[in-house]
Design an enzyme around this catalytic site. Structure first.
Site, PDB file in Angstrom:
ATOM      1  N   LYS A 155     -20.965  48.342  66.114  1.00 15.77           N
ATOM      2  CA  LYS A 155     -22.234  49.060  66.279  1.00 15.77           C
ATOM      3  C   LYS A 155     -23.290  48.114  66.857  1.00 15.77           C
ATOM      4  O   LYS A 155     -23.341  46.934  66.490  1.00 15.77           O
ATOM      5  CB  LYS A 155     -22.682  49.603  64.923  1.00 15.77           C
ATOM      6  CG  LYS A 155     -23.898  50.525  64.973  1.00 15.77           C
ATOM      7  CD  LYS A 155     -24.172  51.121  63.585  1.00 15.77           C
ATOM      8  CE  LYS A 155     -25.379  52.031  63.562  1.00 15.77           C
ATOM      9  NZ  LYS A 155     -25.641  52.612  62.240  1.00 15.77           N
ATOM     10  N   SER A 174     -26.220  57.650  61.947  1.00 12.36           N
ATOM     11  CA  SER A 174     -26.554  56.958  63.172  1.00 12.36           C
ATOM     12  C   SER A 174     -25.390  56.228  63.830  1.00 12.36           C
ATOM     13  O   SER A 174     -25.478  55.879  65.010  1.00 12.36           O
ATOM     14  CB  SER A 174     -27.669  55.961  62.898  1.00 12.36           C
ATOM     15  OG  SER A 174     -27.207  54.930  62.039  1.00 12.36           O
ATOM     16  N   SER A 233     -25.074  56.854  57.312  1.00 14.39           N
ATOM     17  CA  SER A 233     -24.742  56.652  58.728  1.00 14.39           C
ATOM     18  C   SER A 233     -23.315  56.237  59.047  1.00 14.39           C
ATOM     19  O   SER A 233     -22.942  56.227  60.215  1.00 14.39           O
ATOM     20  CB  SER A 233     -25.687  55.637  59.335  1.00 14.39           C
ATOM     21  OG  SER A 233     -26.873  56.278  59.685  1.00 14.39           O
TER      22      SER A 233
HETATM   23  N1  GLN Z   1     -29.831  59.843  58.522  1.00 12.93           N
HETATM   24  C1  GLN Z   1     -30.407  58.862  57.662  1.00 12.93           C
HETATM   25  C2  GLN Z   1     -31.696  58.368  58.250  1.00 12.93           C
HETATM   26  O1  GLN Z   1     -32.024  58.825  59.281  1.00 12.93           O
HETATM   27  C3  GLN Z   1     -29.443  57.728  57.439  1.00 12.93           C
HETATM   28  C4  GLN Z   1     -29.418  56.721  58.514  1.00 12.93           C
HETATM   29  C5  GLN Z   1     -28.567  55.532  58.195  1.00 12.93           C
HETATM   30  O2  GLN Z   1     -27.773  55.545  57.256  1.00 12.93           O
HETATM   31  N2  GLN Z   1     -28.771  54.471  58.956  1.00 12.93           N
HETATM   32  O3  GLN Z   1     -32.361  57.548  57.724  1.00 12.93           O
END
Ligand code: GLN
Length: 478
Positions: A79, A154, A178
């Site tokens: 990532k 994400s 995410s």
């Molecule tokens: N969807 C969640 C957020 O927007 C989780 C994102 C993540 O785990 N990086 O914060």
């Protein structure tokens, strides 16, 4: 034999046995990337030359016995919020578009020491804020199971790369879901480890008290193997746990008799898609047939997890992202007069909408007039959530539920309605607030053929239990 169809561990065995060369494996993946990236856009940066050079080094090292990991020679993806020395690491943001870190994250060093080969850096929501990978400065990733849909986020690029056969395994990061949610949307397996299991050194921070790096793979065993490589204490991350033994492959016994599993009633109620509910309940039935005790129970404070998470995550984000000021590294605006204008324009031009929204919310909840009303209260809710899980684990070995309330959404469906997007994180965020480990794995499909994700949540450092149950489930539906 089609190399791409192999799991990472199968490929690793064939490489060790000399049936497939590392270069062959890497070239097959680079071909897939060339062929499919136009459609899916899983990667921000592809490292063709670097991967081929690394393949040579690893092949030689396997011959001399330097690399003994079962994953040596396996091509993987990372990532783009995980630092790679000399290779741009963008967080999918304009503000870091050309940032080349001068060092490797600890996880990257560990992958390298095990002989895994990095094919490239994957697309993501900007600074890991989002659930669709659509907030990327570089454009959205498409879900390989249906290109009119989002891959989740994400870590959408990482999950999509594994689902598309563009990498055997990938690293993601999980602050509020995410790793798990994109794994669910793309029909692959993802693990969010217990906070402190994997070093965060070199992971570009979103919300430091919640962030963890973890594996995304084709099956449970592949994820267990990768987690064994990246786990372990690190003096460069004082929140990592100094525990010696992190070996997960041995936990994969196909037997769960006597295991006690609880399903929070609040995870099956309003807002959950009917087809997701029935797939998850069938999964629970199957585990019951395999000898587990499964029952529903009331978990405390389910309804407060989302507001508490968004207050805490935004507060930490506003502090973490204050370092991007155009002075030390990253993008700087061209046109300015004086320092203050330089700061303002750099941040105005460099950040996207969602990151700005979160920094504003974060600055607000931390401001002296509102600190007690919001931030302090959210910390108290976090403690209540943790206590709720502690109580549940007095009775159960595992908690089972859906990963997300729906299957993959249409592209564009949620972008205009941030609140709706935040509510989709209902089943994942409390796990981060409580610091627990959890896995998402496929448990069937809806009528449109889209994968449904099953989530298993464990006690602190209970990775081995969730892996055993996940493995047993996976074997039962094979
Ligand atoms: N969807 C969640 C957020 O927007 C989780 C994102 C993540 O785990 N990086 O914060």
């Amino acid at each position: 034999m089609e190399i791409t169809k192999l799991t990472a561990l199968e490929l690793g065995r064939k490489i060790q046995a000399g049936e497939i060369s590392v270069e062959e494996a890497v070239r097959t993946q680079l071909d897939m990337i060339r062929e499919r990236e136009g459609e899916y856009h899983c990667y921000i940066t592809v490292l063709e030359e670097e991967a081929l050079a690394c393949a040579k080094k690893v092949q030689e090292g396997i011959r001399t016995g330097e690399y003994t990991s079962p994953l040596a020679g396996v091509p993987i993806a990372v990532k783009d919020n995980i630092c790679t020395e000399g290779i741009r690491t963008t967080c999918a943001s304009k503000i870091l578009e050309n940032f080349k870190p001068p060092y490797n994250a600890t996880v990257v060093k560990k992958l390298d020491a095990a002989g895994m080969i990095v094919l490239g850096k994957t697309n993501m929501d900007e600074f890991a804020m989002g659930s669709t990978t659509e907030t990327s400065y570089f454009g959205a990733t498409k879900n390989p199971r249906d290109i009119t849909r989002v891959p989740g986020g994400s870590s959408g690029g990482s999950a999509a790369a594994v689902a598309a056969g563009e990498a055997f395994l990938a690293l993601g990061s999980d602050t509020g879901g995410s790793i798990r949610q994109p794994s669910a949307f793309c029909g692959v397996v993802g693990i969010k480890p217990t906070y402190g299991t994997v070093s965060r050194y070199g992971l570009i921070a979103y919300a430091s008290s919640l962030d963890q790096i973890g594996p995304i793979g084709k099956d449970v065993a592949d994820c267990a193997a990768m987690l064994s490589v990246i786990a372990g204490g690190d003096i460069k991350d004082s929140t990592s746990v100094q525990q010696k033994e992190f070996s997960y492959l041995g936990a994969l016994a196909d037997d769960i008799s006597g295991m006690r599993i609880g399903i929070p009633r609040g995870y099956l109620g309003k807002g959950l898609d009917d087809e997701v509910r029935s797939a998850v309940l069938s999964a629970a039935d199957l585990l019951r047939k395999r000898g587990a005790m499964v029952e529903e129970f009331d978990l405390e404070a389910v309804d407060y997890a989302i507001p508490a998470y968004y207050v805490i995550a935004c507060a930490e984000a506003s502090s973490n992202l204050s370092r991007y000021d155009g002075v030390k590294y990253g993008f700087r605006t061209e046109d300015y007069e004086g320092l203050e204008e330089m700061y303002r324009r750099t941040r105005t031009e460099g950040f996207g909408e969602e990151t700005k929204r979160r920094m504003m919310i974060g600055a607000f909840v931390l401001s002296s007039g509102y600190y007690d009303a919001y931030y302090n209260k959210a910390l108290k809710v976090k403690a209540v959530i943790k206590r709720g899980f502690d109580r549940a684990f007095e009775k159960y070995d595992l908690i089972l539920g859906p990963t997300a309330p729906t299957t993959a959404l249409k592209l564009g469906e949620n972008l205009s309605d941030p609140l709706k997007m935040y509510l989709g994180d209902i089943y994942t965020v409390s796990v981060n607030l409580a610091g627990l480990p959890a896995i998402s794995l496929p448990c069937g499909r809806d009528k449109a053929g889209l994968p449904v994700g099953l989530q298993l949540i464990g006690k602190p450092f209970g990775e081995r239990e969730i892996l055993r149950a996940a493995y047993c489930f996976e074997q039962s539906i094979k």
